[in-house]
Design a protein around this motif. Structure first.
Motif, PDB file in Angstrom:
ATOM      1  N   MET A   1       8.933  -4.931  -4.478  1.00  0.00           N
ATOM      2  CA  MET A   1       7.906  -5.947  -4.471  1.00  0.00           C
ATOM      3  C   MET A   1       7.347  -6.079  -3.051  1.00  0.00           C
ATOM      4  O   MET A   1       8.080  -5.978  -2.081  1.00  0.00           O
ATOM      5  CB  MET A   1       8.479  -7.283  -4.931  1.00  0.00           C
ATOM      6  N   ILE A   2       6.085  -6.308  -2.957  1.00  0.00           N
ATOM      7  CA  ILE A   2       5.390  -6.384  -1.673  1.00  0.00           C
ATOM      8  C   ILE A   2       5.519  -7.792  -1.079  1.00  0.00           C
ATOM      9  O   ILE A   2       5.563  -8.772  -1.805  1.00  0.00           O
ATOM     10  CB  ILE A   2       3.915  -5.986  -1.865  1.00  0.00           C
ATOM     11  N   THR A   3       5.605  -7.864   0.235  1.00  0.00           N
ATOM     12  CA  THR A   3       5.729  -9.163   0.896  1.00  0.00           C
ATOM     13  C   THR A   3       4.340  -9.718   1.217  1.00  0.00           C
ATOM     14  O   THR A   3       3.344  -9.000   1.151  1.00  0.00           O
ATOM     15  CB  THR A   3       6.527  -9.039   2.207  1.00  0.00           C
ATOM     16  N   MET A   4       4.333 -10.985   1.612  1.00  0.00           N
ATOM     17  CA  MET A   4       3.072 -11.639   1.954  1.00  0.00           C
ATOM     18  C   MET A   4       2.430 -10.968   3.171  1.00  0.00           C
ATOM     19  O   MET A   4       1.218 -10.736   3.185  1.00  0.00           O
ATOM     20  CB  MET A   4       3.322 -13.125   2.216  1.00  0.00           C
ATOM     21  N   THR A   5       3.231 -10.632   4.153  1.00  0.00           N
ATOM     22  CA  THR A   5       2.709  -9.976   5.358  1.00  0.00           C
ATOM     23  C   THR A   5       2.183  -8.586   5.041  1.00  0.00           C
ATOM     24  O   THR A   5       1.110  -8.194   5.521  1.00  0.00           O
ATOM     25  CB  THR A   5       3.821  -9.882   6.429  1.00  0.00           C
ATOM     26  N   GLN A   6       2.914  -7.839   4.214  1.00  0.00           N
ATOM     27  CA  GLN A   6       2.481  -6.496   3.852  1.00  0.00           C
ATOM     28  C   GLN A   6       1.187  -6.532   3.038  1.00  0.00           C
ATOM     29  O   GLN A   6       0.334  -5.666   3.189  1.00  0.00           O
ATOM     30  CB  GLN A   6       3.574  -5.765   3.068  1.00  0.00           C
ATOM     31  N   SER A   7       1.018  -7.527   2.191  1.00  0.00           N
ATOM     32  CA  SER A   7      -0.222  -7.628   1.415  1.00  0.00           C
ATOM     33  C   SER A   7      -1.413  -7.866   2.336  1.00  0.00           C
ATOM     34  O   SER A   7      -2.498  -7.327   2.105  1.00  0.00           O
ATOM     35  CB  SER A   7      -0.128  -8.737   0.367  1.00  0.00           C
ATOM     36  N   PHE A   8      -1.222  -8.661   3.396  1.00  0.00           N
ATOM     37  CA  PHE A   8      -2.296  -8.906   4.356  1.00  0.00           C
ATOM     38  C   PHE A   8      -2.647  -7.616   5.094  1.00  0.00           C
ATOM     39  O   PHE A   8      -3.829  -7.310   5.301  1.00  0.00           O
ATOM     40  CB  PHE A   8      -1.878 -10.000   5.346  1.00  0.00           C
ATOM     41  N   LYS A   9      -1.632  -6.835   5.478  1.00  0.00           N
ATOM     42  CA  LYS A   9      -1.875  -5.553   6.146  1.00  0.00           C
ATOM     43  C   LYS A   9      -2.595  -4.581   5.215  1.00  0.00           C
ATOM     44  O   LYS A   9      -3.533  -3.893   5.618  1.00  0.00           O
ATOM     45  CB  LYS A   9      -0.560  -4.950   6.618  1.00  0.00           C
ATOM     46  N   ASN A  10      -2.137  -4.509   3.967  1.00  0.00           N
ATOM     47  CA  ASN A  10      -2.779  -3.614   2.991  1.00  0.00           C
ATOM     48  C   ASN A  10      -4.218  -4.020   2.710  1.00  0.00           C
ATOM     49  O   ASN A  10      -5.075  -3.169   2.473  1.00  0.00           O
ATOM     50  CB  ASN A  10      -2.003  -3.608   1.675  1.00  0.00           C
ATOM     51  N   PHE A  11      -4.480  -5.319   2.722  1.00  0.00           N
ATOM     52  CA  PHE A  11      -5.828  -5.836   2.495  1.00  0.00           C
ATOM     53  C   PHE A  11      -6.803  -5.231   3.503  1.00  0.00           C
ATOM     54  O   PHE A  11      -7.877  -4.760   3.135  1.00  0.00           O
ATOM     55  CB  PHE A  11      -5.804  -7.366   2.609  1.00  0.00           C
ATOM     56  N   TRP A  12      -6.436  -5.226   4.770  1.00  0.00           N
ATOM     57  CA  TRP A  12      -7.321  -4.698   5.804  1.00  0.00           C
ATOM     58  C   TRP A  12      -7.259  -3.182   5.887  1.00  0.00           C
ATOM     59  O   TRP A  12      -8.269  -2.541   6.222  1.00  0.00           O
ATOM     60  CB  TRP A  12      -6.988  -5.319   7.155  1.00  0.00           C
ATOM     61  N   LYS A  13      -6.125  -2.594   5.561  1.00  0.00           N
ATOM     62  CA  LYS A  13      -6.002  -1.129   5.606  1.00  0.00           C
ATOM     63  C   LYS A  13      -6.842  -0.479   4.494  1.00  0.00           C
ATOM     64  O   LYS A  13      -7.383   0.603   4.683  1.00  0.00           O
ATOM     65  CB  LYS A  13      -4.526  -0.728   5.461  1.00  0.00           C
ATOM     66  N   ASN A  17     -11.330   0.969  -0.004  1.00  0.00           N
ATOM     67  CA  ASN A  17     -10.633   1.717  -1.041  1.00  0.00           C
ATOM     68  C   ASN A  17     -10.882   1.076  -2.411  1.00  0.00           C
ATOM     69  O   ASN A  17     -10.228   0.116  -2.786  1.00  0.00           O
ATOM     70  CB  ASN A  17      -9.132   1.770  -0.747  1.00  0.00           C
ATOM     71  N   PHE A  18     -11.827   1.625  -3.155  1.00  0.00           N
ATOM     72  CA  PHE A  18     -12.130   1.133  -4.489  1.00  0.00           C
ATOM     73  C   PHE A  18     -11.488   2.006  -5.563  1.00  0.00           C
ATOM     74  O   PHE A  18     -11.654   1.749  -6.746  1.00  0.00           O
ATOM     75  CB  PHE A  18     -13.650   1.086  -4.713  1.00  0.00           C
ATOM     76  N   THR A  19     -10.771   3.041  -5.166  1.00  0.00           N
ATOM     77  CA  THR A  19     -10.233   3.984  -6.144  1.00  0.00           C
ATOM     78  C   THR A  19      -8.747   3.825  -6.416  1.00  0.00           C
ATOM     79  O   THR A  19      -8.261   4.314  -7.423  1.00  0.00           O
ATOM     80  CB  THR A  19     -10.477   5.436  -5.671  1.00  0.00           C
ATOM     81  N   GLY A  20      -8.019   3.184  -5.562  1.00  0.00           N
ATOM     82  CA  GLY A  20      -6.585   3.037  -5.745  1.00  0.00           C
ATOM     83  C   GLY A  20      -6.235   1.910  -6.701  1.00  0.00           C
ATOM     84  O   GLY A  20      -7.043   1.487  -7.534  1.00  0.00           O
ATOM     85  N   THR A  21      -5.016   1.426  -6.564  1.00  0.00           N
ATOM     86  CA  THR A  21      -4.558   0.301  -7.373  1.00  0.00           C
ATOM     87  C   THR A  21      -3.929  -0.746  -6.467  1.00  0.00           C
ATOM     88  O   THR A  21      -3.530  -0.448  -5.348  1.00  0.00           O
ATOM     89  CB  THR A  21      -3.517   0.741  -8.419  1.00  0.00           C
ATOM     90  N   ALA A  22      -3.840  -1.967  -6.964  1.00  0.00           N
ATOM     91  CA  ALA A  22      -3.194  -3.065  -6.244  1.00  0.00           C
ATOM     92  C   ALA A  22      -2.273  -3.784  -7.229  1.00  0.00           C
ATOM     93  O   ALA A  22      -2.693  -4.169  -8.318  1.00  0.00           O
ATOM     94  CB  ALA A  22      -4.229  -4.033  -5.687  1.00  0.00           C
ATOM     95  N   TYR A  27      -2.115  -8.561  -4.946  1.00  0.00           N
ATOM     96  CA  TYR A  27      -3.330  -9.338  -5.244  1.00  0.00           C
ATOM     97  C   TYR A  27      -3.098 -10.831  -5.043  1.00  0.00           C
ATOM     98  O   TYR A  27      -3.878 -11.518  -4.375  1.00  0.00           O
ATOM     99  CB  TYR A  27      -3.775  -9.061  -6.689  1.00  0.00           C
ATOM    100  N   TRP A  28      -2.026 -11.366  -5.601  1.00  0.00           N
ATOM    101  CA  TRP A  28      -1.810 -12.812  -5.557  1.00  0.00           C
ATOM    102  C   TRP A  28      -1.325 -13.294  -4.192  1.00  0.00           C
ATOM    103  O   TRP A  28      -1.621 -14.431  -3.801  1.00  0.00           O
ATOM    104  CB  TRP A  28      -0.874 -13.252  -6.683  1.00  0.00           C
ATOM    105  N   TRP A  29      -0.587 -12.456  -3.442  1.00  0.00           N
ATOM    106  CA  TRP A  29      -0.256 -12.850  -2.072  1.00  0.00           C
ATOM    107  C   TRP A  29      -1.540 -12.956  -1.247  1.00  0.00           C
ATOM    108  O   TRP A  29      -1.695 -13.877  -0.449  1.00  0.00           O
ATOM    109  CB  TRP A  29       0.697 -11.857  -1.414  1.00  0.00           C
ATOM    110  N   MET A  30      -2.458 -12.034  -1.449  1.00  0.00           N
ATOM    111  CA  MET A  30      -3.718 -12.102  -0.699  1.00  0.00           C
ATOM    112  C   MET A  30      -4.558 -13.287  -1.162  1.00  0.00           C
ATOM    113  O   MET A  30      -5.265 -13.896  -0.352  1.00  0.00           O
ATOM    114  CB  MET A  30      -4.488 -10.782  -0.842  1.00  0.00           C
ATOM    115  N   ALA A  31      -4.476 -13.636  -2.438  1.00  0.00           N
ATOM    116  CA  ALA A  31      -5.177 -14.831  -2.919  1.00  0.00           C
ATOM    117  C   ALA A  31      -4.622 -16.078  -2.220  1.00  0.00           C
ATOM    118  O   ALA A  31      -5.386 -16.984  -1.844  1.00  0.00           O
ATOM    119  CB  ALA A  31      -5.038 -14.960  -4.435  1.00  0.00           C
TER     120      ALA A  31
END
Length: 179
Positions: A1-13, A17-22, A27-31
């Protein structure tokens, strides 16, 4: 499971990227991040507006032109508004890409992702008419409600939940038989 900090990093990384998956957690940590940032930014905006207007000797509410408005508005408020606009624009593309990646992760095929994405944009951009058209109001608000509920359901679903659903899913068994 992804952490809140990792979701923020992935958001900007994954900015474009419209082709991958989340995943759901990404998604909800970033929300949650977006909600926290929005609340803090809103409170800061209210404070800046209050102090900017309080620092003026006279508050002129009537402006005939945009130039008069800019001239009579405190410079700190103008800078804050421009900064807010830039930050909002910086967040728009990664939020859209995160949403599309979440739709794809739930198992929707490309056409369904585009259709849901288009319905979301259209329902949020429809302008409401004047008060005399009550029928349109009920259709307008029910459309926004239905699209919002569909969005919520799709974003809550586990990974690949809709993959084998006819018409809207990726339909893995059909794709494998084509190869």
């Amino acid at each position: 499971m992804i952490t809140m900090t990792q979701s923020f990093k992935n958001f900007w990384k994954n900015y474009f990227n419209f082709t991958g998956t989340a995943t759901r957690s990404e998604y909800w940590w970033m929300a949650l991040w977006a909600l926290i940032i929005s609340i803090i930014w809103f409170i800061a905006t209210i404070i800046i507006i209050i102090f900017s207007l309080a620092s003026q000797d006279k508050v002129n509410i009537k402006f005939n032109t945009f130039a008069e408005f800019i001239h009579n508005t405190p410079s700190t408020l103008i800078v804050w508004c421009l900064l807010s606009l830039l930050i909002l624009l910086a967040f728009v593309i990664p939020l859209l890409s995160l949403t599309v990646r979440r739709y794809r992760d739930s198992g929707l095929n490309e056409v369904s992702v585009l259709l849901l994405f288009a319905l979301t944009l259209i329902s949020s951009w429809i302008t409401s008419p004047n008060d005399s058209q009550n029928t349109f109001f009920s259709i307008y608000f029910s459309t926004i409600g239905i699209v919002s509920i569909i969005e919520l359901i799709v974003t809550i679903l586990p990974t690949q939940q809709l993959a084998n659903t006819k018409v809207i899913g990726k339909n893995k068994s059909y794709q494998n038989s084509e190869l």
